[in-house]
Write an enzyme that holds these catalytic residues in place. Structure first.
Site, PDB file in Angstrom:
ATOM      1  CB  SER A   1      -0.961  -0.025   1.197  1.00  0.00           C
ATOM      2  OG  SER A   1      -1.834   1.087   1.160  1.00  0.00           O
TER       3      SER A   1
ATOM      4  CG  HIS B   1      -4.303  -0.717  -0.932  1.00  0.00           C
ATOM      5  ND1 HIS B   1      -4.114  -0.641   0.416  1.00  0.00           N
ATOM      6  CD2 HIS B   1      -4.744  -1.975  -1.174  1.00  0.00           C
ATOM      7  CE1 HIS B   1      -4.420  -1.801   0.982  1.00  0.00           C
ATOM      8  NE2 HIS B   1      -4.803  -2.625   0.020  1.00  0.00           N
TER       9      HIS B   1
ATOM     10  CG  ASP C   1      -5.649  -5.520   1.953  1.00  0.00           C
ATOM     11  OD1 ASP C   1      -6.247  -6.588   2.185  1.00  0.00           O
ATOM     12  OD2 ASP C   1      -5.506  -5.048   0.808  1.00  0.00           O
TER      13      ASP C   1
END
Length: 308
Positions: free
Chosen positions: A6, A33, A125
Site C-alpha cells: 500500500s 492500493h 490488508d
C-alpha cells in the site's frame, strides 16, 4: 508469487522488479492500493524498472513464468488454474484491488506452491490472505517493518502469521529468486477449507448469499459502513474479520478506520449545514433591510394567528 503493498508500495515494487533476473522462473502477481480513477500505469513503471515484462490484467490472462502481473484500477486480481482474472467483486478492507483476494485465490489454486510477500503499507490488508497462504502450506515473507515506509501491513502480518522470512526490502528480490529455484511440492494433497472457497467465489463477483456467506460466521452487532448490511464475524487464528451479505469484507482495524471516517464525514456535513443556515439567515436579513420589507412577524388577532 503474490505480493501486496500500500503506502510506499510503488517504490518497493520497483526495487524488487529491478532485482529480478530475466530468467526468473516464476510468475509474480502484485497488488498495490490505488484509487479507482488511477491512470493505470503500474505495469509500465515496473517494466521500466527491470528486465521482466509487466502486464496489466484487464479481463483474463494466461499465467506465464517470468512475467509481472498487476490488476487494472478498481478491479481485484484473482488467480485461477493457469490464468488470472480481473473482477469487480466487493471491496475488501475498503479497497479494490485488495491484497487478500489475490493471496486467498492463489492459495486456493496452488496451495504449497505459493509464496506470499507483504510489503510496506498502512492498516492490515494482506494479513488474512497471508494467513491463508501459510495455512495451505505456502511460504510467508514480509518486509522488515523497521525498513518499511509504512510499517502497519508488514507488522500486522508478522504478528498474526507464522512468517518464514522477515527481511529488508533490498534482500527480497534475491530471496524470491532463491525460493523460486527450490523444489516445491505439487499442488494438491492438502485440505481446502470451505470458507476459502466461499470468499474466493465472492471475489469473483458471485452473489455472497448464493456463495454461502451465511456459513462463514454468526451475525455481529455491527453494520457494514459501505452498504449498511449486517456484518458476520469470521474467526481466523487469533483475529476477527467481518463480511456483510453484499460481500464487503473488513478486518477489525479496517472496520474501525471506516467507521471513524464515516463519523467524521457526518460531523463535517452537520457543520456545513449549520453554516449554510447561518448564511441564508444573514442574506435574508440583508434583503429585507435593502428592500424596506419588514421582518416576518406573528401576532395574535382575536385569538387566531395572523401572519404578516
Amino acid at each position: 508469487m503474490v505480493v501486496g503493498a500500500s503506502a510506499g508500495g510503488i517504490d518497493a515494487l520497483r526495487t524488487i522488479a529491478a532485482g529480478l533476473p530475466a530468467d526468473f522462473p516464476a510468475a509474480l502477481c502484485a497488488v498495490i492500493h490505488v484509487a479507482p480513477d488511477s491512470p493505470g500505469i503500474l505495469d509500465r513503471i515496473l517494466e521500466r524498472a527491470g528486465p521482466l515484462p509487466a502486464v496489466m490484467v484487464n479481463d483474463k490472462e494466461r499465467l506465464r513464468e517470468g512475467v509481472i502481473y498487476v490488476p487494472r484500477p478498481d478491479h481485484h486480481l484473482i488467480v485461477e488454474p493457469s490464468r488470472l482474472c480481473a473482477t469487480r467483486g466487493p471491496k475488501e478492507n475498503r479497497f479494490r484491488p485488495a491484497v487478500d483476494p489475490l493471496f486467498r485465490s492463489a492459495a486456493q489454486t496452488y496451495g504449497p506452491q505459493v509464496i506470499g510477500v507483504i510489503l510496506t503499507g498502512a492498516l492490515d490488508d494482506g494479513t488474512a490472505g497471508l494467513w491463508t497462504v501459510k495455512q495451505l502450506g505456502g511460504v510467508a515473507v514480509v518486509q522488515d517493518p523497521d525498513d518499511a515506509e509504512a510499517r502497519s501491513m508488514p507488522q500486522s502480518a508478522r504478528e498474526h502469521v507464522r512468517v518464514d522470512h522477515c527481511v529488508p526490502l533490498r534482500r527480497i528480490a534475491s530471496l524470491l529468486v532463491e525460493l523460486a529455484r527450490q523444489d516445491i511440492a505439487e499442488a494438491g494433497g492438502y485440505t481446502l477449507p470451505e470458507p476459502i472457497n466461499i470468499e474466493v467465489e465472492i471475489a469473483k463477483e458471485n452473489a455472497a448469499l448464493e456463495a454461502g456467506i451465511e456459513a462463514l460466521g454468526e451475525p455481529s452487532r455491527y453494520a457494514c459502513p459501505e452498504c449498511h448490511g449486517v456484518l458476520r464475524q469470521l474467526k481466523e487464528g487469533d483475529r476477527m474479520r467481518f463480511r456483510c451479505h453484499a460481500g464487503h469484507a473488513y478486518s477489525a482495524e479496517a472496520l474501525v478506520a471506516d467507521m471513524d471516517q464515516a463519523i467524521e464525514e457526518s460531523l463535517w456535513s452537520s457543520i456545513r449545514a449549520v453554516e449554510d443556515q447561518r448564511r441564508q439567515a444573514g442574506l435574508s436579513s440583508q434583503t429585507q433591510a435593502t428592500s424596506g420589507t419588514p421582518a416576518r412577524t406573528t401576532r395574535i388577532d382575536k385569538g387566531r394567528p395572523n401572519f404578516q
